[in-house]
Design an enzyme around this catalytic site. Structure first.
Site, PDB file in Angstrom:
ATOM      1  N   GLY A  31      -1.392  -4.900  -0.344  1.00 38.76           N
ATOM      2  CA  GLY A  31      -0.127  -4.980  -1.071  1.00 38.76           C
ATOM      3  C   GLY A  31      -0.001  -3.913  -2.140  1.00 38.76           C
ATOM      4  N   HIS A  34       2.832   1.563  -1.583  1.00 39.57           N
ATOM      5  CA  HIS A  34       3.356   2.857  -2.043  1.00 39.57           C
ATOM      6  C   HIS A  34       3.627   3.717  -0.817  1.00 39.57           C
ATOM      7  CE1 HIS A  34      -0.676   4.253  -1.184  1.00 39.57           C
ATOM      8  NE2 HIS A  34      -1.181   3.394  -2.049  1.00 39.57           N
ATOM      9  N   GLU A  35       4.049   4.956  -1.073  1.00 42.37           N
ATOM     10  CA  GLU A  35       4.439   5.844   0.039  1.00 42.37           C
ATOM     11  C   GLU A  35       3.293   6.078   1.034  1.00 42.37           C
ATOM     12  OE1 GLU A  35       7.373   6.990   1.018  1.00 42.37           O
ATOM     13  OE2 GLU A  35       8.360   5.965  -0.642  1.00 42.37           O
ATOM     14  N   GLY A  36       2.068   5.953   0.578  1.00 38.62           N
ATOM     15  CA  GLY A  36       0.926   6.100   1.490  1.00 38.62           C
ATOM     16  C   GLY A  36       0.976   5.016   2.558  1.00 38.62           C
ATOM     17  N   HIS A  37       1.118   3.761   2.116  1.00 37.81           N
ATOM     18  CA  HIS A  37       1.244   2.658   3.076  1.00 37.81           C
ATOM     19  C   HIS A  37       2.466   2.867   3.967  1.00 37.81           C
ATOM     20  CE1 HIS A  37      -0.722   0.472  -0.435  1.00 37.81           C
ATOM     21  NE2 HIS A  37      -1.580   0.262   0.540  1.00 37.81           N
ATOM     22  N   GLY A 147      -5.412   5.012   6.217  1.00 37.54           N
ATOM     23  CA  GLY A 147      -5.144   6.268   5.514  1.00 37.54           C
ATOM     24  C   GLY A 147      -6.421   7.077   5.306  1.00 37.54           C
ATOM     25  N   SER A 186      -2.838   2.282  -5.090  1.00 36.79           N
ATOM     26  CA  SER A 186      -2.328   1.147  -5.867  1.00 36.79           C
ATOM     27  C   SER A 186      -2.965   1.130  -7.251  1.00 36.79           C
ATOM     28  CB  SER A 186      -2.612  -0.169  -5.150  1.00 36.79           C
ATOM     29  OG  SER A 186      -2.101  -0.099  -3.839  1.00 36.79           O
TER      30      SER A 186
END
Ligand code: PAF
Length: 287
Positions: A31, A34-37, A147, A186
């Site tokens: 949770g 962010h843009e990575g997820h 990632g 995060s």
């Protein structure tokens, strides 16, 4: 978007889809998205037919003095982002749903887990492989996305999938960075203004290593020394490790050749940040 809090419910949804041959994509997360997820979710949305995201702050991958209690939890914002991204199902189990009181079985990778972050976070990867194995058994995805920011984690998961014969393809996608280069995480939300500035030392050190390699330097010890010296400019940065390792085995290398990873872990006022760069010497690429 379906929200499943129980294993029973997610199985009821997934089983008929599997029977129809629908491909299941899966992005496991803790949770605070962010843009990575979101980059993983975007790719999974394109490549698979039914997309599952899990949000579970996994207690067993945190050490006793780590940030489990304060780890950012942003459920309503996350749900909104997941809906916007076209996610089909959010799996959001409670800790008791995932770990019954008498839980006593763990999954442990025993080689790649014991270097880099494994040294400073004992038990961390055992917690990760255990929860990811459980999630794979619950979600039964065809493809799961991770990632590159957690390079070691992704290598360990790949090894686990190969060793334990999970019929799942693992895809590892590039690090997403802020405009100034800081890798999204995060945990960046823990940084105050000054720490946020100092946190740039990781990206800048990687850029410095890239420049050294591009100018012909191949001696890993010299590159690491140079990075450590460079980091001294950042007064709040306390190095956990600076390593150059083989991209597959994660073993330390002496010479930069073939495929290596430059991996960094640094504490900024107690916040532990990691970053890395994959160097593919054959293709002359820095990823
Ligand atoms: O990378 C993460 O967010 C976590 O380690 C994962 C893979 C979701 C397991 O808890």
């Amino acid at each position: 978007m379906i929200i499943a809090r129980s294993i029973k419910k997610i199985r009821e949804v997934i089983l008929p889809l599997k029977q129809q041959g629908i491909t299941i994509g899966f992005v496991p997360t803790m949770g605070a998205l962010h843009e990575g997820h979101l980059s993983l979710i975007k790719k999974a949305r394109i490549q698979t037919q039914f997309l599952v995201v899990s949000i579970f702050v996994n207690p067993i991958q945190f050490g006793p003095r780590e940030d489990f209690k304060v780890y950012p939890r942003r459920l309503s914002r996350d749900k909104k982002l997941l809906r916007q991204a076209g996610v089909d199902l959010l799996f959001y189990p409670s800790a008791s749903q995932m770990y019954k009181q008498d839980f006593s079985t763990y999954v442990e990778e025993t080689t790649l887990s014991h270097v880099l972050c494994g040294l400073s976070r004992p038990g961390h990867f055992r917690g990760v492989t255990t929860v990811v194995a459980k999630l794979f058994n619950i979600v039964t995805p065809d493809i799961s996305y991770f990632g590159q920011k957690d390079y070691q984690q992704a290598q360990i998961i790949k090894r686990m999938v190969a060793d334990l014969n999970f019929n799942i393809k693992i895809k590892v996608l590039p690090i997403v960075r802020d405009k100034d280069g800081l890798a999204l995480s995060s945990r960046n939300s823990y940084l105050d203004k000054i720490s946020r500035q100092q946190a740039l030392c990781l990206y800048r050190a990687l850029q410095r290593a890239k420049a050294l390699i591009a100018s012909g330097e191949r001696d890993a010890v010299r590159i690491k020394k140079n990075i450590r010296l460079f980091m001294r400019k950042f007064s709040l940065a306390k190095i956990d490790y600076v390593e150059i390792v083989d991209a597959e085995t994660l073993r330390e290398v002496k010479v930069v050749k073939k495929k290596v990873v430059i991996a960094l872990a640094v504490f900024i006022k107690g916040v532990r940040l990691i970053d890395n760069m994959l160097v593919d010497m054959k293709k002359g690429r820095f990823i």
